[in-house]
Scaffold this motif. Structure first.
Motif, PDB file in Angstrom:
ATOM      1  N   LEU A 112      29.474  51.358  42.625  1.00 26.73           N
ATOM      2  CA  LEU A 112      29.769  51.031  43.918  1.00 26.73           C
ATOM      3  C   LEU A 112      28.135  50.806  44.787  1.00 26.73           C
ATOM      4  CD1 LEU A 112      31.575  54.324  44.488  1.00 26.73           C
ATOM      5  CD2 LEU A 112      32.334  52.422  44.731  1.00 26.73           C
ATOM      6  N   ARG A 113      27.713  50.987  44.520  1.00 27.03           N
ATOM      7  CA  ARG A 113      25.945  50.283  44.973  1.00 27.03           C
ATOM      8  C   ARG A 113      25.593  48.760  44.205  1.00 27.03           C
ATOM      9  NH1 ARG A 113      22.346  53.118  41.890  1.00 27.03           N
ATOM     10  NH2 ARG A 113      22.389  54.725  42.872  1.00 27.03           N
ATOM     11  N   SER A 114      26.491  48.991  43.466  1.00 30.32           N
ATOM     12  CA  SER A 114      26.179  46.704  43.054  1.00 30.32           C
ATOM     13  C   SER A 114      27.076  46.024  43.555  1.00 30.32           C
ATOM     14  CB  SER A 114      26.929  47.057  41.426  1.00 30.32           C
ATOM     15  OG  SER A 114      28.002  47.001  40.945  1.00 30.32           O
ATOM     16  N   TYR A 115      28.126  47.070  43.955  1.00 30.45           N
ATOM     17  CA  TYR A 115      28.692  46.562  45.119  1.00 30.45           C
ATOM     18  C   TYR A 115      28.324  46.394  46.764  1.00 30.45           C
ATOM     19  CZ  TYR A 115      32.538  45.581  41.616  1.00 30.45           C
ATOM     20  OH  TYR A 115      33.540  44.727  40.703  1.00 30.45           O
ATOM     21  N   PHE A 116      27.982  47.732  47.169  1.00 28.91           N
ATOM     22  CA  PHE A 116      27.490  47.302  48.897  1.00 28.91           C
ATOM     23  C   PHE A 116      26.402  48.129  49.234  1.00 28.91           C
ATOM     24  CE2 PHE A 116      31.817  49.719  46.967  1.00 28.91           C
ATOM     25  CZ  PHE A 116      33.137  48.329  48.118  1.00 28.91           C
ATOM     26  N   SER A 117      25.251  47.926  48.257  1.00 31.05           N
ATOM     27  CA  SER A 117      24.169  48.227  49.123  1.00 31.05           C
ATOM     28  C   SER A 117      23.116  46.577  48.829  1.00 31.05           C
ATOM     29  CB  SER A 117      23.478  49.365  48.186  1.00 31.05           C
ATOM     30  OG  SER A 117      23.193  49.013  46.960  1.00 31.05           O
ATOM     31  N   GLU A 118      21.965  46.961  49.444  1.00 29.43           N
ATOM     32  CA  GLU A 118      21.429  46.030  49.495  1.00 29.43           C
ATOM     33  C   GLU A 118      20.344  45.871  47.722  1.00 29.43           C
ATOM     34  OE1 GLU A 118      18.750  46.317  52.130  1.00 29.43           O
ATOM     35  OE2 GLU A 118      19.481  46.933  54.269  1.00 29.43           O
ATOM     36  N   CYS A 119      20.916  46.413  47.232  1.00 24.91           N
ATOM     37  CA  CYS A 119      20.439  46.201  45.815  1.00 24.91           C
ATOM     38  C   CYS A 119      21.612  45.175  44.720  1.00 24.91           C
ATOM     39  CB  CYS A 119      20.479  47.841  44.626  1.00 24.91           C
ATOM     40  SG  CYS A 119      19.502  49.053  46.009  1.00 24.91           S
ATOM     41  N   GLY A 120      22.365  45.706  45.986  1.00 22.87           N
ATOM     42  CA  GLY A 120      23.862  44.125  45.009  1.00 22.87           C
ATOM     43  C   GLY A 120      24.399  43.412  45.646  1.00 22.87           C
ATOM     44  N   ILE A 121      25.307  43.189  45.568  1.00 22.99           N
ATOM     45  CA  ILE A 121      26.122  42.048  46.377  1.00 22.99           C
ATOM     46  C   ILE A 121      26.137  42.031  47.855  1.00 22.99           C
ATOM     47  CG2 ILE A 121      26.821  40.801  44.579  1.00 22.99           C
ATOM     48  CD1 ILE A 121      29.089  41.883  44.789  1.00 22.99           C
ATOM     49  N   GLU A 122      26.173  43.364  47.658  1.00 29.00           N
ATOM     50  CA  GLU A 122      25.764  44.038  49.536  1.00 29.00           C
ATOM     51  C   GLU A 122      27.573  43.688  50.554  1.00 29.00           C
ATOM     52  OE1 GLU A 122      22.972  43.073  52.461  1.00 29.00           O
ATOM     53  OE2 GLU A 122      21.939  42.063  51.239  1.00 29.00           O
ATOM     54  N   TYR A 123      28.882  43.187  49.482  1.00 32.32           N
ATOM     55  CA  TYR A 123      29.954  43.587  50.182  1.00 32.32           C
ATOM     56  C   TYR A 123      30.021  44.810  51.544  1.00 32.32           C
ATOM     57  CZ  TYR A 123      32.695  42.196  46.135  1.00 32.32           C
ATOM     58  OH  TYR A 123      33.284  40.835  45.414  1.00 32.32           O
ATOM     59  N   ASN A 124      30.976  43.706  52.746  1.00 31.64           N
ATOM     60  CA  ASN A 124      30.524  45.269  53.173  1.00 31.64           C
ATOM     61  C   ASN A 124      32.152  45.211  54.226  1.00 31.64           C
ATOM     62  OD1 ASN A 124      30.893  42.704  54.712  1.00 31.64           O
ATOM     63  ND2 ASN A 124      29.854  42.622  56.644  1.00 31.64           N
ATOM     64  N   LEU A 125      33.234  44.763  53.607  1.00 32.31           N
ATOM     65  CA  LEU A 125      34.643  44.392  53.521  1.00 32.31           C
ATOM     66  C   LEU A 125      35.692  45.115  52.449  1.00 32.31           C
ATOM     67  CD1 LEU A 125      35.068  41.090  55.935  1.00 32.31           C
ATOM     68  CD2 LEU A 125      35.319  43.312  56.797  1.00 32.31           C
ATOM     69  N   ILE A 126      36.362  45.855  52.272  1.00 32.56           N
ATOM     70  CA  ILE A 126      37.368  45.734  51.810  1.00 32.56           C
ATOM     71  C   ILE A 126      38.811  45.932  51.767  1.00 32.56           C
ATOM     72  CG2 ILE A 126      37.776  48.633  50.673  1.00 32.56           C
ATOM     73  CD1 ILE A 126      36.070  47.117  48.446  1.00 32.56           C
ATOM     74  N   ARG A 127      39.733  45.422  50.981  1.00 30.10           N
ATOM     75  CA  ARG A 127      41.230  45.100  51.169  1.00 30.10           C
ATOM     76  C   ARG A 127      41.397  45.770  50.220  1.00 30.10           C
ATOM     77  NH1 ARG A 127      45.499  42.835  48.859  1.00 30.10           N
ATOM     78  NH2 ARG A 127      44.333  42.224  46.872  1.00 30.10           N
ATOM     79  N   VAL A 128      42.711  47.070  50.947  1.00 32.92           N
ATOM     80  CA  VAL A 128      42.886  48.185  50.381  1.00 32.92           C
ATOM     81  C   VAL A 128      45.251  47.597  50.486  1.00 32.92           C
ATOM     82  CG1 VAL A 128      43.652  50.800  50.491  1.00 32.92           C
ATOM     83  CG2 VAL A 128      41.357  50.165  50.762  1.00 32.92           C
ATOM     84  N   PRO A 129      45.549  47.493  49.598  1.00 26.04           N
ATOM     85  CA  PRO A 129      46.789  46.870  49.442  1.00 26.04           C
ATOM     86  C   PRO A 129      47.977  48.429  49.696  1.00 26.04           C
ATOM     87  CG  PRO A 129      46.017  46.972  47.605  1.00 26.04           C
ATOM     88  CD  PRO A 129      44.387  47.795  48.029  1.00 26.04           C
ATOM     89  N   MET A 130      48.656  47.659  50.729  1.00 25.22           N
ATOM     90  CA  MET A 130      49.818  48.888  51.215  1.00 25.22           C
ATOM     91  C   MET A 130      50.605  49.417  50.903  1.00 25.22           C
ATOM     92  SD  MET A 130      49.377  48.171  55.567  1.00 25.22           S
ATOM     93  CE  MET A 130      50.998  49.596  55.993  1.00 25.22           C
ATOM     94  N   ALA A 131      50.697  50.496  49.803  1.00 26.17           N
ATOM     95  CA  ALA A 131      52.237  50.759  48.589  1.00 26.17           C
ATOM     96  C   ALA A 131      51.739  49.897  47.845  1.00 26.17           C
ATOM     97  CB  ALA A 131      52.875  50.730  49.022  1.00 26.17           C
ATOM     98  N   CYS A 132      52.432  50.203  46.161  1.00 29.99           N
ATOM     99  CA  CYS A 132      51.969  49.455  45.355  1.00 29.99           C
ATOM    100  C   CYS A 132      51.589  47.806  45.882  1.00 29.99           C
ATOM    101  CB  CYS A 132      53.030  50.105  44.122  1.00 29.99           C
ATOM    102  SG  CYS A 132      54.808  49.319  44.316  1.00 29.99           S
ATOM    103  N   SER A 133      50.816  47.625  44.458  1.00 29.21           N
ATOM    104  CA  SER A 133      50.764  46.059  44.558  1.00 29.21           C
ATOM    105  C   SER A 133      50.757  45.803  42.936  1.00 29.21           C
ATOM    106  CB  SER A 133      49.651  45.562  44.958  1.00 29.21           C
ATOM    107  OG  SER A 133      48.476  46.008  43.762  1.00 29.21           O
ATOM    108  N   ASP A 134      50.600  44.314  42.334  1.00 30.24           N
ATOM    109  CA  ASP A 134      50.744  43.982  41.275  1.00 30.24           C
ATOM    110  C   ASP A 134      50.056  44.586  40.113  1.00 30.24           C
ATOM    111  OD1 ASP A 134      48.801  42.685  42.714  1.00 30.24           O
ATOM    112  OD2 ASP A 134      49.926  40.683  41.260  1.00 30.24           O
ATOM    113  N   PHE A 135      49.004  45.226  40.607  1.00 28.60           N
ATOM    114  CA  PHE A 135      48.048  46.076  40.045  1.00 28.60           C
ATOM    115  C   PHE A 135      48.584  47.778  40.400  1.00 28.60           C
ATOM    116  CE2 PHE A 135      46.155  41.991  40.679  1.00 28.60           C
ATOM    117  CZ  PHE A 135      45.903  41.905  39.257  1.00 28.60           C
TER     118      PHE A 135
END
Length: 165
Positions: A112-135
């Protein structure tokens, strides 16, 4: 947990065959990038990954005011803006959540740090599928009762309660 370390930590590649390499991120190690620095006016920074082994390889360049070589020509008109970028991110599907939850707590924190922190790629958005998806591991929805327009039978699925909310 690991603190933010100055400078990049290289990718430790793991080969899954068929040209599919990933970087190891576990309880004790995750690769990182050098801290991001805004380039000087007229300059750019490019990060490149490839099947040949490049993994977010950083290079710098300068914009040219006139075309002096053949090839791709990219014209930037910085006086006209068409949209505003809110941020960057990814999707948290059932499959992603299941895999993250299988990791040890320190490995989860590193990932999670590698995605969301200044030590990582600094993601600031997440898409959460509503109900099931192909994954998802099974098909499901929130209300399968016909004509339930008032959603009296609406219920979050276990996957949502345990992994997404």
């Amino acid at each position: 947990t690991l603190p933010c370390l100055p400078g990049a930590r290289p990718c430790i590649p793991k080969d899954f065959g068929h040209g599919s390499l990933v970087c190891v991120c576990n309880a004790t190690y995750c690769d990182t990038l050098d801290p991001l620095v805004v380039p000087a006016p007229g300059s750019y920074v490019k990060y490149e990954s490839s099947k040949a082994g490049k993994r977010l390889e950083r290079s710098e360049g300068k914009f040219q005011s006139s075309l002096s070589t053949r090839g791709l020509l990219l014209t930037l008109n910085i006086s006209t803006l068409y949209q505003r970028v809110k941020g960057f991110g990814g999707s948290l599907s059932d499959a992603a959540a299941m895999n993250i939850l299988k990791l040890s707590q320190p490995a989860q924190e590193n990932l999670l740090r590698s995605y969301f922190s200044e030590c990582g790629i600094e993601y600031n958005l997440i898409r959460v599928p509503m109900a099931c998806s192909d994954f998802s591991v099974r098909p499901y929805s929130y209300d399968d009762v016909p004509k339930d327009y008032e959603l009296k039978h609406f219920r979050l699925a276990d996957e949502d309660v345990k992994m997404k909310v």
